[in-house]
Design a protein around this motif. Structure first.
Motif, PDB file in Angstrom:
ATOM      1  N   ASN A 294       8.281  12.654   4.858  1.00  0.00           N
ATOM      2  CA  ASN A 294       8.807  11.289   4.704  1.00  0.00           C
ATOM      3  C   ASN A 294      10.269  11.300   4.288  1.00  0.00           C
ATOM      4  OD1 ASN A 294       6.687   9.407   5.314  1.00  0.00           O
ATOM      5  ND2 ASN A 294       5.602  10.182   3.532  1.00  0.00           N
ATOM      6  N   PHE A 295      10.617  12.247   3.408  1.00  0.00           N
ATOM      7  CA  PHE A 295      12.003  12.344   2.956  1.00  0.00           C
ATOM      8  C   PHE A 295      12.940  12.702   4.117  1.00  0.00           C
ATOM      9  CE2 PHE A 295      10.898  13.374  -1.788  1.00  0.00           C
ATOM     10  CZ  PHE A 295      10.595  12.043  -1.972  1.00  0.00           C
ATOM     11  N   GLN A 296      12.415  13.490   5.060  1.00  0.00           N
ATOM     12  CA  GLN A 296      13.221  13.848   6.240  1.00  0.00           C
ATOM     13  C   GLN A 296      13.631  12.590   7.007  1.00  0.00           C
ATOM     14  OE1 GLN A 296      14.105  17.146   7.188  1.00  0.00           O
ATOM     15  NE2 GLN A 296      13.285  17.584   5.152  1.00  0.00           N
ATOM     16  N   LYS A 297      12.722  11.588   7.001  1.00  0.00           N
ATOM     17  CA  LYS A 297      13.003  10.344   7.737  1.00  0.00           C
ATOM     18  C   LYS A 297      13.774   9.343   6.874  1.00  0.00           C
ATOM     19  CE  LYS A 297       8.344  10.740   9.610  1.00  0.00           C
ATOM     20  NZ  LYS A 297       7.038  10.112   9.447  1.00  0.00           N
ATOM     21  N   ASP A 298      14.199   9.796   5.673  1.00  0.00           N
ATOM     22  CA  ASP A 298      14.924   8.918   4.743  1.00  0.00           C
ATOM     23  C   ASP A 298      14.132   7.680   4.363  1.00  0.00           C
ATOM     24  OD1 ASP A 298      17.120  10.480   4.439  1.00  0.00           O
ATOM     25  OD2 ASP A 298      18.203   9.613   6.121  1.00  0.00           O
ATOM     26  N   GLU A 299      12.845   7.858   4.131  1.00  0.00           N
ATOM     27  CA  GLU A 299      12.012   6.709   3.775  1.00  0.00           C
ATOM     28  C   GLU A 299      11.681   6.705   2.286  1.00  0.00           C
ATOM     29  OE1 GLU A 299       8.525   7.058   6.242  1.00  0.00           O
ATOM     30  OE2 GLU A 299       9.252   5.502   7.600  1.00  0.00           O
ATOM     31  N   VAL A 300      11.438   5.502   1.768  1.00  0.00           N
ATOM     32  CA  VAL A 300      10.829   5.393   0.432  1.00  0.00           C
ATOM     33  C   VAL A 300       9.396   5.875   0.609  1.00  0.00           C
ATOM     34  CG1 VAL A 300      10.128   3.802  -1.388  1.00  0.00           C
ATOM     35  CG2 VAL A 300      12.239   3.369  -0.119  1.00  0.00           C
ATOM     36  N   CYS A 301       8.930   6.715  -0.319  1.00  0.00           N
ATOM     37  CA  CYS A 301       7.582   7.253  -0.162  1.00  0.00           C
ATOM     38  C   CYS A 301       6.673   6.739  -1.269  1.00  0.00           C
ATOM     39  CB  CYS A 301       7.648   8.784  -0.206  1.00  0.00           C
ATOM     40  SG  CYS A 301       6.036   9.513   0.037  1.00  0.00           S
ATOM     41  N   LEU A 302       5.539   6.166  -0.877  1.00  0.00           N
ATOM     42  CA  LEU A 302       4.545   5.701  -1.847  1.00  0.00           C
ATOM     43  C   LEU A 302       3.440   6.747  -1.947  1.00  0.00           C
ATOM     44  CD1 LEU A 302       3.337   3.423  -3.662  1.00  0.00           C
ATOM     45  CD2 LEU A 302       2.207   2.549  -1.626  1.00  0.00           C
ATOM     46  N   LEU A 303       3.246   7.282  -3.166  1.00  0.00           N
ATOM     47  CA  LEU A 303       2.180   8.261  -3.389  1.00  0.00           C
ATOM     48  C   LEU A 303       1.003   7.541  -4.054  1.00  0.00           C
ATOM     49  CD1 LEU A 303       0.992  11.140  -3.531  1.00  0.00           C
ATOM     50  CD2 LEU A 303       2.251  11.477  -5.660  1.00  0.00           C
ATOM     51  N   HIS A 304      -0.062   7.332  -3.279  1.00  0.00           N
ATOM     52  CA  HIS A 304      -1.260   6.682  -3.812  1.00  0.00           C
ATOM     53  C   HIS A 304      -2.239   7.784  -4.185  1.00  0.00           C
ATOM     54  CE1 HIS A 304      -5.035   4.006  -2.999  1.00  0.00           C
ATOM     55  NE2 HIS A 304      -4.782   4.142  -4.273  1.00  0.00           N
ATOM     56  N   GLY A 305      -2.184   8.189  -5.453  1.00  0.00           N
ATOM     57  CA  GLY A 305      -3.061   9.286  -5.906  1.00  0.00           C
ATOM     58  C   GLY A 305      -3.969   8.794  -6.994  1.00  0.00           C
ATOM     59  N   ILE A 306      -5.262   9.035  -6.873  1.00  0.00           N
ATOM     60  CA  ILE A 306      -6.209   8.542  -7.877  1.00  0.00           C
ATOM     61  C   ILE A 306      -5.892   9.157  -9.240  1.00  0.00           C
ATOM     62  CG2 ILE A 306      -8.069   8.093  -6.222  1.00  0.00           C
ATOM     63  CD1 ILE A 306      -9.363  10.737  -7.192  1.00  0.00           C
ATOM     64  N   THR A 307      -6.441   8.570 -10.310  1.00  0.00           N
ATOM     65  CA  THR A 307      -6.136   9.063 -11.664  1.00  0.00           C
ATOM     66  C   THR A 307      -6.530  10.533 -11.802  1.00  0.00           C
ATOM     67  OG1 THR A 307      -8.276   8.210 -12.384  1.00  0.00           O
ATOM     68  CG2 THR A 307      -6.380   6.809 -12.805  1.00  0.00           C
ATOM     69  N   SER A 308      -5.671  11.296 -12.476  1.00  0.00           N
ATOM     70  CA  SER A 308      -5.908  12.725 -12.740  1.00  0.00           C
ATOM     71  C   SER A 308      -5.937  13.576 -11.459  1.00  0.00           C
ATOM     72  CB  SER A 308      -7.223  12.918 -13.514  1.00  0.00           C
ATOM     73  OG  SER A 308      -7.302  14.223 -14.020  1.00  0.00           O
ATOM     74  N   SER A 309      -5.178  13.142 -10.429  1.00  0.00           N
ATOM     75  CA  SER A 309      -5.161  13.928  -9.183  1.00  0.00           C
ATOM     76  C   SER A 309      -4.009  14.936  -9.172  1.00  0.00           C
ATOM     77  CB  SER A 309      -5.046  12.997  -7.967  1.00  0.00           C
ATOM     78  OG  SER A 309      -3.915  12.172  -8.084  1.00  0.00           O
ATOM     79  N   GLY A 310      -3.183  14.915 -10.235  1.00  0.00           N
ATOM     80  CA  GLY A 310      -2.091  15.897 -10.314  1.00  0.00           C
ATOM     81  C   GLY A 310      -0.785  15.395  -9.719  1.00  0.00           C
ATOM     82  N   LYS A 311      -0.512  14.096  -9.878  1.00  0.00           N
ATOM     83  CA  LYS A 311       0.741  13.530  -9.334  1.00  0.00           C
ATOM     84  C   LYS A 311       1.957  14.094 -10.070  1.00  0.00           C
ATOM     85  CE  LYS A 311      -0.577   9.144  -9.913  1.00  0.00           C
ATOM     86  NZ  LYS A 311      -2.008   9.223 -10.245  1.00  0.00           N
ATOM     87  N   THR A 312       1.812  14.255 -11.415  1.00  0.00           N
ATOM     88  CA  THR A 312       2.965  14.717 -12.221  1.00  0.00           C
ATOM     89  C   THR A 312       3.447  16.081 -11.759  1.00  0.00           C
ATOM     90  OG1 THR A 312       2.030  13.481 -14.062  1.00  0.00           O
ATOM     91  CG2 THR A 312       3.779  15.020 -14.587  1.00  0.00           C
ATOM     92  N   GLU A 313       2.511  16.984 -11.395  1.00  0.00           N
ATOM     93  CA  GLU A 313       2.921  18.327 -10.923  1.00  0.00           C
ATOM     94  C   GLU A 313       3.747  18.218  -9.645  1.00  0.00           C
ATOM     95  OE1 GLU A 313      -0.041  17.758 -12.174  1.00  0.00           O
ATOM     96  OE2 GLU A 313      -0.065  19.130 -13.887  1.00  0.00           O
TER      97      GLU A 313
END
Length: 817
Positions: A294-313
């Motif tokens: 997504n970053f390659q396409k210069d887009e804003v990226c929405l990460l929909h990750g359930i709780t405790s799925s490891g988004k912070t890492e």
């Protein structure tokens, strides 16, 4: 030909003001520098240079500036560009944005207060006549305003003289509302030159044979020197020796030790060397690759990750890559409580490169962070902060992370600018061509709508880290429980049973009640009277810890009443319940367990959040009761049970976002349970267990909620299909507020009918003796936002020209939350 500069003043003015400068000043000045300028008859303000040109103002004669304060710009070009955009989009003055964006210590004004720092005899100081006059005057009275000094010296501008005294360290310039920046100095001690050799050292110890406490300090000094090459702090030496400052002073007086001071940052990291080991599971790896695409396409990226799925890492890995490119990263959080945990996690990876910026920091700390980011030095590479961190002077931003992007706390309510940090972050990232990622387990409808319509990229992460199962959610019907007499206070038998099981297994419990205080209403059972706030249209909330009735809007408080204020009856009782009452009930139900409470009343101090979160993490607290502060992405390892005390007061709220918000809140608080090996449990107490939202929460059905709410929003013309601007009129005169509301609504309806709602009194129609009235303007997608705002500006100018409405203040809130 004369030169002019346009200056942004820290005032709610519609435009910039033009001042006269000479040729040399024009050559020296740069956009973004601070200058002190006269404004009005006698005021002096610090403003920011926004432009240098040769066009004189048409309507007024330009005054000369007083003084240039900087050697180089403290505001970057990107900041000026962002301020202009915020001012135009959120319909506020650039001066309001300046006030929000720059630490107050940078903005001296003629209201500033001058005080003496030292009691030095003025004869010992090298002073010129004007400086001497000021010092003599300050000996006679403790403080003077800049304006008073101007009159005393009988000159147009006293700031240069005062600045000379500040530089000499004789006076302090204190705004009545903030403290001037002072560098933090740490006291160190070292061995005096005469005693530094080995022989001299033995001789010294012999001399101190009869002074055992002094000898103890010297021995500990040698011990600290042997352990580390770092200089010895006086504070550490006293702690290690278990000694007093007086004993150390006698060693200094005898000349055995010497003291010296070094400037240090208030924001320092003193932990271990950072580690860089990040192990992804296959789902994180896939999500990470998708985000990069997504970053390659210069887009804003929405990460929909359930709780405790490891988004912070994933965020940490993205920050690592950004730093490798030599760029800066900004990590935005909705709540100060969250920064506490995340700082520790980020510092364990990046050490002292992490800077923290939020409103609980003192003015001095904020100035230091601002300077590090402006210098783009090693310390200013990663900034983690609440919404105001968006205004820092980044020069090479490579990544913006907006964590928990659905949170309403990203929106600034008062004072102006009423910006939304998530939306401003998207614009800021665009200015820098930086990557931006919005993350949430329960994205806002608007962001998810943008992702579904390919305006944003969407990446899903729907497995918990370590394949831990999502918590089991059970709904408890408290209406039936009341009928069957199975309630103990506000606890159902089911909830108490599960709490006992969790405590028996030495697990922790979180209980969520979205209302602080003990009880929101005190009511007389004889006449039905309930004490009201004299300044606001709300009943007073009872707080048991200080036995007070308190207004949560204006702070008015009285002692708890023993009898009814209307009929003198002793038969009074409390209705409803808040976190304090839950805490009290728990203490009697579980007397052998530690109970903690986390709400606005317990987290007032700078480290209030930290203390509670740390003691909960270290399992010093068994049951933690709290308001929505608890729902925000906190990561506790030992929580096996989460209880939602009453889901109904979230749902029954007069707001089109109430259902979306309650779904997010409940699912987020549920996500605090069972984040390690064992599956967690969530109990939701409700009088209406078959409510659609509660059912969707229990099935973790985000897409179902999204479809239902989107359909409703489409039918009733609300975001994301329509834009909103809310006008709030307020004044102390009831009929004038009404008349002004009617006039404004009629003027807007003439142009925008049928998209004008109101004027309408809000649920709380009077706050601090001011009457409120709301008008809502809806803007369809096909209608130009820019042209709409131009028309609104014209209507507002006409409104301001009406003498009868002079006392009515209109607050414009674009995209209200």
């Amino acid at each position: 030909m004369p030169f002019f500069i346009d200056v942004i003043l820290p005032l709610p003015l519609d435009k910039r003001f033009t001042y006269l400068v000479d040729k040399y000043e024009a050559e020296y000045l740069m956009r973004g520098m601070r200058v002190t300028v006269p404004f009005g008859k006698s005021k002096v303000y610090t403003g920011i240079v926004a432009d240098i040109h040769q066009n004189p103002p048409g309507v007024y004669e330009a005054k000369p500036i007083h003084q240039i304060l900087d050697k180089q710009a403290i505001i970057t070009e990107h900041q000026l560009k962002l301020w202009k955009w915020i001012s135009a989009y959120y319909m506020c003055a650039e001066g309001d944005v300046l006030r929000a964006a720059v630490p107050g210590a940078f903005l001296l004004e003629s209201e500033s207060i001058v005080k003496l720092i030292t009691n030095l005899d003025s004869d010992d100081l090298e002073l010129d006549d004007e400086e001497y006059l000021i010092i003599e005057a300050l000996h006679r009275q403790s403080s003077l305003k800049v304006q008073e000094i101007t009159q005393l010296l009988d000159r147009k501008n006293a700031l240069p003289v005062i600045n000379r005294l500040v530089e000499k360290g004789i006076v302090a310039l204190n705004q009545e509302v903030y403290e001037q920046y002072k560098p933090k100095k740490v006291r160190f001690v070292r061995m005096a030159e005469a005693h530094s050799g080995e022989a001299a050292m033995h001789k010294l110890l012999d001399e101190l044979e009869r002074a055992p406490k002094q000898r103890e300090i010297v021995l500990n000094f040698f011990s600290l020197k042997a352990q580390s090459v770092k200089p010895v702090k006086a504070k550490h030496l006293l702690q290690k020796s278990n000694s007093s400052a007086a004993i150390l002073k006698s060693l200094l007086d005898k000349g055995f030790l010497e003291e010296y001071f070094l400037e240090t940052d208030r924001n320092t990291y003193s932990g271990d060397a950072p580690n860089s080991d990040l192990v992804f599971n296959e789902y994180q790896e896939k999500a990470f690759r998708d985000i990069k695409e997504n970053f390659q396409k210069d887009e804003v990226c929405l990460l929909h990750g359930i709780t405790s799925s490891g988004k912070t890492e994933i965020y940490i890995r993205l920050i690592q890559e950004t730093l490798k490119e030599g760029k800066q990263a900004l990590y935005l959080l909705p709540e100060i409580a969250l920064t506490t945990q995340l700082i520790q996690r980020l510092q364990s990876y990046f050490g002292e490169q992490v800077l923290v910026f939020h409103s609980k920091y003192s003015m001095n700390e904020r100035v230091e962070v601002y300077r590090h980011v402006l210098a783009n030095d090693k310390k200013g590479q990663i900034v983690i902060g609440a919404r105001s961190a968006i205004f820092l002077p980044f020069s090479d931003l490579g990544l913006v992370v907006v964590d928990e992007e659905h949170e309403g706390t990203f929106k600034q309510f008062d004072p102006a600018p009423r910006y939304h940090a998530r939306d401003v972050a998207v614009v800021l990232a665009n200015f820098f061509k930086a990557n931006i990622i919005l993350g949430s387990a329960t994205p806002s409808l608007e962001s998810y709508f943008n992702a579904q319509h390919h305006k944003y990229g969407l990446v899903e992460l729907n497995r918990r880290y370590g394949d831990v199962l999502l918590p089991e959610i059970e709904i408890v019907d408290i209406k039936t429980k009341h009928k069957k007499k199975l309630m103990t206070g506000h606890f159902s038998d089911r909830l108490l049973e599960e709490i006992r099981v969790a405590l028996k297994e030495e697990e922790q419990v979180i209980l969520f009640q979205n209302r602080r205080g003990f009880s929101p209403i005190l009511e007389c059972n004889t006449c039905g009277h309930s004490p009201q706030c004299p300044n606001c249209d709300v009943s007073l909330t009872y707080h048991s810890h200080n036995n007070q009735l308190r207004c949560h809007y204006c702070g008015y408080h009285i002692a708890m009443q023993q009898k009814c204020m209307a009929c003198d009856s002793n038969d009074i009782s409390t209705k409803g319940f808040g976190t304090e009452q839950i805490e009290t009930e728990l203490k009697s139900l579980f007397p052998n367990h530690a109970i903690g409470r986390m709400d606005q009343d317990t987290t007032r101090g700078k480290y209030g959040y930290e203390k509670i979160i740390n003691s909960f993490e270290q399992q010093e607290i068994d049951i933690l009761v709290g308001t929505q502060m608890l729902t925000k992405g906190l990561d506790f390892r030992h929580v096996s049970l989460v209880g939602i005390m009453n889901a109904d007061n979230l749902l029954n709220f007069p707001d089109f976002r109430a259902h979306e918000r309650s779904f997010q809140l409940m699912l987020q608080v549920a996500g605090r349970a069972g984040r390690t090996k064992k599956r967690g449990k969530v109990l939701i107490q409700s009088y209406n267990p078959y409510h659609q939202i509660i059912q969707q929460v229990s099935a973790n059905n985000y897409s179902g909620m999204y479809k239902d709410q989107l359909e409703e929003r489409y039918n009733y013309q609300y975001p994301p299909f329509f834009r909103l601007i809310r006008f709030t009129l307020k004044s102390r005169d009831y009929s004038r507020t009404n008349d002004a509301g009617d006039w404004l609504a009629k003027s807007l309806s003439n142009v925008f009918d049928p998209y004008v709602l109101g004027p309408e009194f809000p649920p709380v129609a009077r706050i601090r003796n001011e009457y409120y009235k709301n008008i809502l303007l809806k803007i369809p997608q096909q209608q130009s936002l820019g042209k709409t705002k131009t028309v609104v500006h014209k209507i507002m100018n006409s409104f301001k020209a009406i003498g009868a409405f002079k006392s009515v203040k209109v607050v414009i809130n674009v995209d209200p939350v």
